[in-house]
Design a protein around this motif. Structure first.
Motif, PDB file in Angstrom:
ATOM      1  N   GLU A 121     -10.848  74.551 -16.653  1.00 22.60           N
ATOM      2  CA  GLU A 121     -10.896  73.128 -17.038  1.00 22.60           C
ATOM      3  C   GLU A 121      -9.903  72.815 -18.158  1.00 22.60           C
ATOM      4  O   GLU A 121      -9.391  71.710 -18.250  1.00 22.60           O
ATOM      5  CB  GLU A 121     -12.307  72.779 -17.536  1.00 22.60           C
ATOM      6  N   LYS A 122      -9.664  73.807 -18.985  1.00 26.31           N
ATOM      7  CA  LYS A 122      -8.799  73.570 -20.149  1.00 26.31           C
ATOM      8  C   LYS A 122      -7.308  73.706 -19.833  1.00 26.31           C
ATOM      9  O   LYS A 122      -6.462  73.470 -20.694  1.00 26.31           O
ATOM     10  CB  LYS A 122      -9.142  74.568 -21.281  1.00 26.31           C
ATOM     11  N   GLN A 123      -6.993  74.140 -18.606  1.00 25.10           N
ATOM     12  CA  GLN A 123      -5.585  74.323 -18.264  1.00 25.10           C
ATOM     13  C   GLN A 123      -4.945  72.983 -17.923  1.00 25.10           C
ATOM     14  O   GLN A 123      -5.528  72.171 -17.211  1.00 25.10           O
ATOM     15  CB  GLN A 123      -5.433  75.277 -17.071  1.00 25.10           C
ATOM     16  N   THR A 124      -3.755  72.790 -18.467  1.00 28.05           N
ATOM     17  CA  THR A 124      -3.058  71.530 -18.174  1.00 28.05           C
ATOM     18  C   THR A 124      -2.346  71.620 -16.825  1.00 28.05           C
ATOM     19  O   THR A 124      -2.134  70.625 -16.146  1.00 28.05           O
ATOM     20  CB  THR A 124      -2.014  71.221 -19.276  1.00 28.05           C
ATOM     21  N   VAL A 125      -1.961  72.847 -16.427  1.00 26.89           N
ATOM     22  CA  VAL A 125      -1.297  73.037 -15.139  1.00 26.89           C
ATOM     23  C   VAL A 125      -2.164  73.949 -14.275  1.00 26.89           C
ATOM     24  O   VAL A 125      -2.573  75.024 -14.706  1.00 26.89           O
ATOM     25  CB  VAL A 125       0.095  73.690 -15.338  1.00 26.89           C
ATOM     26  N   ALA A 126      -2.457  73.480 -13.063  1.00 31.02           N
ATOM     27  CA  ALA A 126      -3.271  74.304 -12.164  1.00 31.02           C
ATOM     28  C   ALA A 126      -2.363  75.292 -11.450  1.00 31.02           C
ATOM     29  O   ALA A 126      -1.772  74.987 -10.431  1.00 31.02           O
ATOM     30  CB  ALA A 126      -3.995  73.418 -11.160  1.00 31.02           C
ATOM     31  N   GLY A 127      -2.207  76.443 -12.005  1.00 31.62           N
ATOM     32  CA  GLY A 127      -1.302  77.444 -11.438  1.00 31.62           C
ATOM     33  C   GLY A 127      -2.034  78.495 -10.622  1.00 31.62           C
ATOM     34  O   GLY A 127      -3.233  78.403 -10.375  1.00 31.62           O
ATOM     35  N   LEU A 128      -1.238  79.499 -10.241  1.00 30.20           N
ATOM     36  CA  LEU A 128      -1.774  80.600  -9.457  1.00 30.20           C
ATOM     37  C   LEU A 128      -2.848  81.350 -10.234  1.00 30.20           C
ATOM     38  O   LEU A 128      -3.860  81.788  -9.689  1.00 30.20           O
ATOM     39  CB  LEU A 128      -0.625  81.554  -9.089  1.00 30.20           C
ATOM     40  N   LEU A 129      -2.604  81.442 -11.544  1.00 33.80           N
ATOM     41  CA  LEU A 129      -3.537  82.165 -12.417  1.00 33.80           C
ATOM     42  C   LEU A 129      -4.931  81.546 -12.348  1.00 33.80           C
ATOM     43  O   LEU A 129      -5.935  82.237 -12.199  1.00 33.80           O
ATOM     44  CB  LEU A 129      -2.997  82.114 -13.852  1.00 33.80           C
ATOM     45  N   ALA A 130      -4.966  80.206 -12.434  1.00 34.34           N
ATOM     46  CA  ALA A 130      -6.255  79.504 -12.410  1.00 34.34           C
ATOM     47  C   ALA A 130      -6.945  79.675 -11.067  1.00 34.34           C
ATOM     48  O   ALA A 130      -8.149  79.945 -10.996  1.00 34.34           O
ATOM     49  CB  ALA A 130      -6.042  78.028 -12.713  1.00 34.34           C
ATOM     50  N   SER A 131      -6.153  79.549  -9.988  1.00 35.28           N
ATOM     51  CA  SER A 131      -6.788  79.646  -8.663  1.00 35.28           C
ATOM     52  C   SER A 131      -7.270  81.070  -8.401  1.00 35.28           C
ATOM     53  O   SER A 131      -8.349  81.281  -7.842  1.00 35.28           O
ATOM     54  CB  SER A 131      -5.837  79.176  -7.571  1.00 35.28           C
ATOM     55  N   THR A 132      -6.482  82.077  -8.834  1.00 38.95           N
ATOM     56  CA  THR A 132      -6.918  83.463  -8.675  1.00 38.95           C
ATOM     57  C   THR A 132      -8.190  83.709  -9.464  1.00 38.95           C
ATOM     58  O   THR A 132      -9.157  84.292  -8.962  1.00 38.95           O
ATOM     59  CB  THR A 132      -5.816  84.437  -9.173  1.00 38.95           C
ATOM     60  N   GLY A 133      -8.168  83.232 -10.726  1.00 39.22           N
ATOM     61  CA  GLY A 133      -9.335  83.428 -11.594  1.00 39.22           C
ATOM     62  C   GLY A 133     -10.565  82.756 -11.025  1.00 39.22           C
ATOM     63  O   GLY A 133     -11.662  83.329 -11.025  1.00 39.22           O
ATOM     64  N   LYS A 134     -10.383  81.562 -10.488  1.00 36.30           N
ATOM     65  CA  LYS A 134     -11.524  80.814  -9.941  1.00 36.30           C
ATOM     66  C   LYS A 134     -12.118  81.558  -8.742  1.00 36.30           C
ATOM     67  O   LYS A 134     -13.333  81.728  -8.643  1.00 36.30           O
ATOM     68  CB  LYS A 134     -11.056  79.419  -9.520  1.00 36.30           C
ATOM     69  N   GLY A 135     -11.209  82.013  -7.855  1.00 30.65           N
ATOM     70  CA  GLY A 135     -11.663  82.745  -6.663  1.00 30.65           C
ATOM     71  C   GLY A 135     -12.369  84.031  -7.032  1.00 30.65           C
ATOM     72  O   GLY A 135     -13.450  84.336  -6.523  1.00 30.65           O
ATOM     73  N   ASP A 136     -11.756  84.775  -7.956  1.00 29.70           N
ATOM     74  CA  ASP A 136     -12.344  86.058  -8.357  1.00 29.70           C
ATOM     75  C   ASP A 136     -13.694  85.854  -9.043  1.00 29.70           C
ATOM     76  O   ASP A 136     -14.651  86.594  -8.791  1.00 29.70           O
ATOM     77  CB  ASP A 136     -11.397  86.810  -9.305  1.00 29.70           C
ATOM     78  N   ALA A 137     -13.753  84.838  -9.921  1.00 31.72           N
ATOM     79  CA  ALA A 137     -15.006  84.596 -10.644  1.00 31.72           C
ATOM     80  C   ALA A 137     -16.116  84.203  -9.676  1.00 31.72           C
ATOM     81  O   ALA A 137     -17.273  84.640  -9.825  1.00 31.72           O
ATOM     82  CB  ALA A 137     -14.809  83.499 -11.684  1.00 31.72           C
ATOM     83  N   ALA A 138     -15.752  83.396  -8.679  1.00 38.87           N
ATOM     84  CA  ALA A 138     -16.762  82.985  -7.684  1.00 38.87           C
ATOM     85  C   ALA A 138     -17.290  84.206  -6.936  1.00 38.87           C
ATOM     86  O   ALA A 138     -18.499  84.349  -6.720  1.00 38.87           O
ATOM     87  CB  ALA A 138     -16.146  81.981  -6.721  1.00 38.87           C
TER      88      ALA A 138
END
Lengths: 159, 685
Positions: free
Chosen positions: B440-457
C-alpha cells in the motif's frame, strides 16, 4: 379399524365352536332316527353314552377335544349293540337286559376309557415331538447366524 | 505454467539419469556426473569457490581438453533452478553458464550432492578479494571491457526476467588487460546470498543474505556501479568501515556520497557511477541508459538524490536522526527501545514540525488504525513495523529484527523452517499482513510488489493449515524451486525433484515407519504438477491409522502416476505389511482374502496406483457395505426368530396339551370311524 376390531371376535367364535356341536348334532340325529326306527335302542344310547356326557361336563376347553375323543370311542364301543337293535326287532325288555349286562357295560365304558387314555397319553408325546422340532429349528437358525459371522466377521453381530 | 515446465524439465533430467550407467561406473575412485564428467575432490579451486559452494576441478570424459570446474552448493540453500533452466536461452553473453548439472555421490561428505559444472572462466577475478588493492582500471577499459559486456548481459537477463545479483570484482573474470570481462556464476545460491552488502542497494543491504530477495536488473546496475568505482579506484573505498557503519552512512547521506567520501572516481566516470548507484531505483540508470552511454558516450545523468533533512534531529538511541530512512533504520536496529516511542505521538510531531511533512504525519497516525485489508488488532510490534514502513517505504519489511524484501520471503521461509524462533516471527509478520501494508505504501506498483503480494498470499494460505503437507515447510518448497527436500530422513539424498525423492522414499521404506514426514509431504505438495492438496488434507485430517495409511498410499500413488518412478516395490511392500489395516473397511471375509491375494500379486510390480485400485475401490467398497448391511439385517432377523423359537420352546407344555388333545380327538375319530364301519359291514352281511 372396524375390520381390525371384528377380527378377534370372529376368531373367538370360530374357536369356541370346535367339533362338539357337530357331534351333538350327529348324536341328536341318531337319537331321532332311533326314536323312529327302534325306540328301545334309545335306552341303550342314553345309558351307554353316559361317559361322554361326563366328559363334556368335565372338559373345559373351548375345543372340547377330550370330550370328542371320549365320545367317538364311546360311540364306537356302543355301535355293535346299537346295530343289533336297529337291524333286529328290539324290545324295551331286551334293551334293559342289555344295559344290565356288566360285560356289555364294560365294553362300552372301556371304549370310552380308551378315549380318556388317548387324551392323557398324547399331550406328553406331543411335548416331546414339539421340543425336538423347535430345537432343530433353533439349531438351523444358529448355524445360519454362524455362517453370517464367518462370511462378514463379528461386526455383523454388532460386536 | 512456468513452474510446471520447470518441474517437467527436472523430471526429464531425472529420467535421463535413470537410463544412464550408475555414477562412477567407469571408475569408482573418481566421482562422476552421469558417467560423462569426472569431478576431482582432491583438486579444490578456492578462487572459484563461494561462501556457499565449494569449487573443484572437473574433466569432461568426451573432451578432456575443456577446462571445467564443478560447484557443490550448500544443500540447505535453494540453488537457482530457474536461472539454470534459462541459462541455455541467454545466448552469447559474458557470463559463465552451466554445461551440466545433477546429483552425485560425493565422497567428502558421504552423501549425495547437487553438482553444477561450468566452463572455467579464462583468467583471474578482477580483484582477488574485496579488500585487496589492484592497479586502477582506466576509464576506456572500464567502458569497453566492463560496462559494454555487462550492459549486454543485463539486457539479456532482463529479457529473461532474471537478475544476476552476483556482480562484483571478485566474481568478474578476464583473460588479461584489454580483454572483455565475463561475469561469474550466479546459480549456486539464492539471489544476492553471496553478495557482500556493500554491492547491494541500500534497501536490500538492510536485509540478511537470505532475505535480500530475487531482485531485478536495477539491483545489478547498482552492483555494477559499485564495481566500477572499486575498479576505477583500484581498491575498496570503504574498507575501513564495517557493514553497520556503512549502512548508517548510506542512510544518512546516500550510497554514492558515502562510498566516495574517501575516494573520488575519475571525473568522466563519476556521473555514470553516481547514476548507477542512485539509491532510488526509479531514478537509477536503466540498462538502456548504460548501453547508450557505453555506445555513444552520452546519456542523461540521473537526478541528484533529494533527501529531506529535518532541522531538528529526532533523538533516539543516543543519536540524532535527521532523515526518515535514518530514523527507520534506528528503530529497526533498536526494536525494543523503539516500541514505546511509537506508542506516543513523538514521531508524528517530528514529521509535522521538523520535517514539515504533514502528509507523513497523517500517514503515521493512520498506522495505528486497522484498515479493511489489515488485522483487527494492531499490536505494538506491528505498529512499530508499520511506522518503519511508513518512514521508509522503499525499505524492506522489518519486523522484530527480521528484515526481508517482499521478493525474499521464500529464502526467509527456508530459514524459518529450520529455526522455531525465526518461524514464530516470520509467521507473525505474514499473518499481521505487513506485506499488504508495505505494498500500500509503494508509489509505483512494480514487479517487487506483485511478487511480494503473490508470495505473501501463498504463505498465508499454507501457514493457515497446520497439518503435514502445509505450514512453513510448504512455503519453503513453494517459494524455492531449487530447494532439496530437507527431511531429516533424506539429508544424504539431496532430492531436488519429486522423482528423486520418490526413489529415495522407496529405497528407505521400512515397515512400521510413517513414510511421510512434514518435509516430505510439503515437498510432494509443492513439486507435484497439479494439486494433491486434497490428498494431503485427507492425510492431515486422518482420524485413525488406517485412514492415514490409505491417505499416504493415495498421495504416493498420485505422485507415481504423474511423476514416476514406474516401480516402487519397497513402498508397495510396506503397504503389503499393513494390508490387514488397509483392508479392514471391507467386511466380507472372502472378499478380503481375494483382495489380499490380488494385492500380493500386484505389489511386486511396484505400481502403487494399481495397488491402490485393489485396496481402495469405491465400487467394491460400496457393494461390500451394502452386502454387510443386508447381512446385519439378516442376522438380526435370525436372532428374532431364534428368540421366538425359544419362547415357543418354553411354552411347549401348553402347546403339547392342546396339540395332544387334538391328536387324541383325531385318533379317536379314526379308530371310531373304523369300528363303526366294520360293525355296519358285519351287520349288513
Amino acid at each position: 379399524m372396524a375390520k381390525k376390531k371384528n377380527k378377534p371376535v370372529a376368531k373367538r367364535a370360530r374357536r369356541s365352536r370346535g367339533g362338539l356341536p357337530l357331534l351333538m348334532l350327529g348324536f341328536s340325529a341318531v337319537a331321532i332316527g332311533l326314536l323312529v326306527v327302534a325306540a328301545p335302542a334309545l335306552i341303550l344310547l342314553f345309558v351307554g353314552m353316559a361317559p361322554t356326557a361326563v366328559a363334556i361336563f368335565i372338559d373345559r376347553e373351548p375345543e372340547k377335544h377330550a370330550a370328542i375323543s371320549v365320545a367317538i370311542l364311546n360311540f364306537a364301543g356302543l355301535s355293535p349293540y346299537l346295530a343289533d337293535f336297529i337291524l333286529g326287532a328290539a324290545t324295551f325288555s331286551q334293551a334293559i337286559a342289555l344295559v344290565s349286562n356288566v360285560f356289555v357295560l364294560v365294553v362300552i365304558y372301556g371304549a370310552a376309557a380308551a378315549g380318556w387314555v388317548l387324551v392323557l397319553l398324547l399331550p406328553p408325546v406331543s411335548a416331546i415331538v414339539l421340543g425336538v422340532v423347535t430345537d432343530g429349528r433353533i439349531e438351523t437358525l444358529r448355524k445360519e447366524q454362524k455362517q453370517l459371522i464367518e462370511d462378514w466377521g463379528e461386526g455383523v453381530a454388532g460386536r | 505454467m512456468a513452474d510446471l515446465a520447470l518441474e517437467n524439465d527436472v523430471d526429464e533430467r531425472s529420467a535421463e539419469l535413470e537410463t544412464r550407467p550408475a555414477d562412477g561406473a567407469m571408475d569408482r575412485s573418481i566421482p562422476s556426473l552421469d558417467g560423462r564428467c569426472d569431478v576431482l575432490p582432491d583438486q579444490p579451486l578456492p578462487a572459484l569457490s563461494t561462501a556457499s559452494a565449494q569449487a573443484f576441478a572437473a574433466v569432461d570424459r568426451r573432451d578432456p581438453s575443456q577446462k571445467l570446474y564443478a560447484l557443490i552448493p550448500d544443500p540447505q540453500l535453494p540453488f537457482r533452478l530457474n536461472a539454470i533452466r534459462h541459462a541455455r536461452d541467454l545466448g552469447d553473453v559474458a557470463v559463465v553458464k552451466p554445461s551440466q548439472w545433477g546429483s552425485i555421490d560425493w565422497p567428502q561428505s558421504g552423501r549425495r550432492e547437487t553438482l553444477l559444472v561450468f566452463q572455467r572462466p579464462s583468467g583471474e577475478p578482477l580483484m582477488p578479494s574485496i579488500d585487496d588493492q589492484i592497479r586502477p582500471l582506466k576509464v576506456p577499459d572500464i567502458t569497453q571491457n566492463l560496462m559494454k559486456p555487462m550492459a549486454a548481459l543485463l539486457s539479456v537477463l532482463a529479457d529473461q526476467r532474471l537478475a544476476h545479483r552476483n556482480i562484483r570484482p571478485t566474481n568478474l573474470f578476464r583473460a588479461g588487460i584489454g580483454e572483455p570481462v565475463i561475469a561469474g556464476e550466479f546459480y549456486s545460491a539464492p539471489p544476492g546470498f553471496n553478495q557482500p552488502s556493500l554491492f547491494e542497494p541500500i534497501e536490500r543491504a538492510m536485509c540478511p543474505p537470505a532475505g535480500r530477495g530475487a531482485g531485478e536488473v536495477t539491483d545489478d546496475l547498482f552492483a555494477l556501479g559499485v564495481t566500477a568505482l572499486f575498479l576505477a579506484l583500484g581498491r575498496n573505498p570503504v574498507a575501513n568501515l564495517d557493514d553497520k557503519t556503512l549502512l548508517t552512512l548510506r542512510a544518512e547521506m546516500g550510497s554514492y556520497a558515502a562510498y566516495t567520501a574517501q575516494g573520488k572516481p575519475p571525473g568522466d566516470l563519476a556521473p555514470v557511477i553516481r547514476s548507477l548507484m542512485h539509491d532510488d531505483a526509479q531514478d537509477r540508470w536503466t540498462v538502456e541508459d548504460l548501453i547508450r552511454w557505453a555506445d555513444v558516450g552520452v546519456a542523461n545523468q540521473a537526478k541528484p538524490m533529494t533527501m529531506v533533512r529535518s532541522d531538528r534531529g529526532f533523538e533516539f538511541a543516543e543519536g540524532h536522526h535527521h532523515t526518515r530512512r535514518q530514523l527507520a533504520l534506528a528503530f529497526s536496529r533498536n526494536w525494543n527501545a523503539a516500541r514505546p516511542v511509537v506508542l506516543t505521538d513523538a514521531v508524528e510531531r517530528w514529521a509535522e514540525r521538523s520535517l514539515k511533512d504533514r502528509d507523513l504525519a497523517q500517514q503515521l497516525i493512520e498506522c495505528r488504525h486497522s484498515t479493511e485489508s489489515g488485522p483487527r488488532m494492531i499490536s505494538d510490534d506491528l505498529l512499530l513495523a508499520r511506522t518503519i514502513t511508513t518512514l521508509d517505504p522503499d525499505g524492506p519489511l522489518q519486523f522484530r529484527g527480521m528484515n526481508a524484501m517482499p521478493d525474499g520471503l521464500g529464502a526467509l521461509a527456508a530459514l524459518a523452517a529450520a529455526d522455531t524462533d525465526i518461524a514464530a516471527t516470520f509467521t507473525e509478520m505474514i499473518s499481521s499482513q505487513l506485506v499488504e501494508f508495505w505494498i500500500e505504501k509503494q508509489t509505483v506498483a512494480g514487479l517487487l510488489a506483485s511478487t511480494g503480494k503473490g508470495d505473501a498470499a501463498k504463505i498465508l494460505t499454507y501457514l493457515g493449515k497446520p497439518g503435514p503437507g502445509f505450514g512453513i515447510e510448504r512455503c519453503v518448497y513453494e517459494l524455492n524451486k531449487g530447494m532439496a527436500c530437507q527431511s531429516p530422513r533424506f539429508t544424504n539424498v539431496n532430492a531436488v525433484n519429486i522423482r528423486e525423492l520418490m526413489a529415495a522414499l522407496d529405497a528407505g521404506a521400512k515397515k512400521g515407519e510413517s513414510q511421510l514426514d512434514r518435509h516430505v509431504a510439503a515437498f510432494l505438495g509443492a513439486r507435484y504438477s497439479g494439486s494433491i492438496d486434497a490428498e494431503l488434507g485427507e492425510y492431515a485430517g486422518a482420524q485413525s491409522g488406517e485412514d492415514a495409511l490409505l491417505a499416504q498410499l493415495r498421495i504416493f500413488a498420485s505422485v507415481q502416476l504423474k511423476h514416476g518412478p514406474s516401480e516402487l516395490p519397497n513402498l508397495a511392500s510396506v503397504v503389503l505389511g499393513h494390508l490387514d489395516i488397509l483392508l479392514s473397511p471391507y467386511r466380507n471375509v472372502a472378499l478380503r482374502k481375494r483382495l489380499r491375494r490380488v494385492a500380493e500379486q500386484v505389489a511386486p510390480t511396484g505400481k502403487l496406483p494399481e495397488l491402490l485400485g485393489v485396496i481402495s475401490n469405491r465400487k467394491t467398497l460400496n457393494a461390500d457395505k451394502k452386502g454387510f448391511d443386508r447381512a446385519r439385517r439378516h442376522y438380526r432377523a435370525l436372532g428374532r426368530q431364534i428368540n421366538s423359537q425359544r419362547d415357543s420352546r418354553e411354552r411347549t407344555g401348553e402347546r403339547a396339551l392342546v396339540v395332544g388333545r387334538a391328536a387324541a380327538a383325531y385318533v379317536s375319530g379314526g379308530v371310531g370311524a373304523t369300528v363303526v364301519m366294520m360293525v355296519l359291514l358285519a351287520g349288513i352281511t
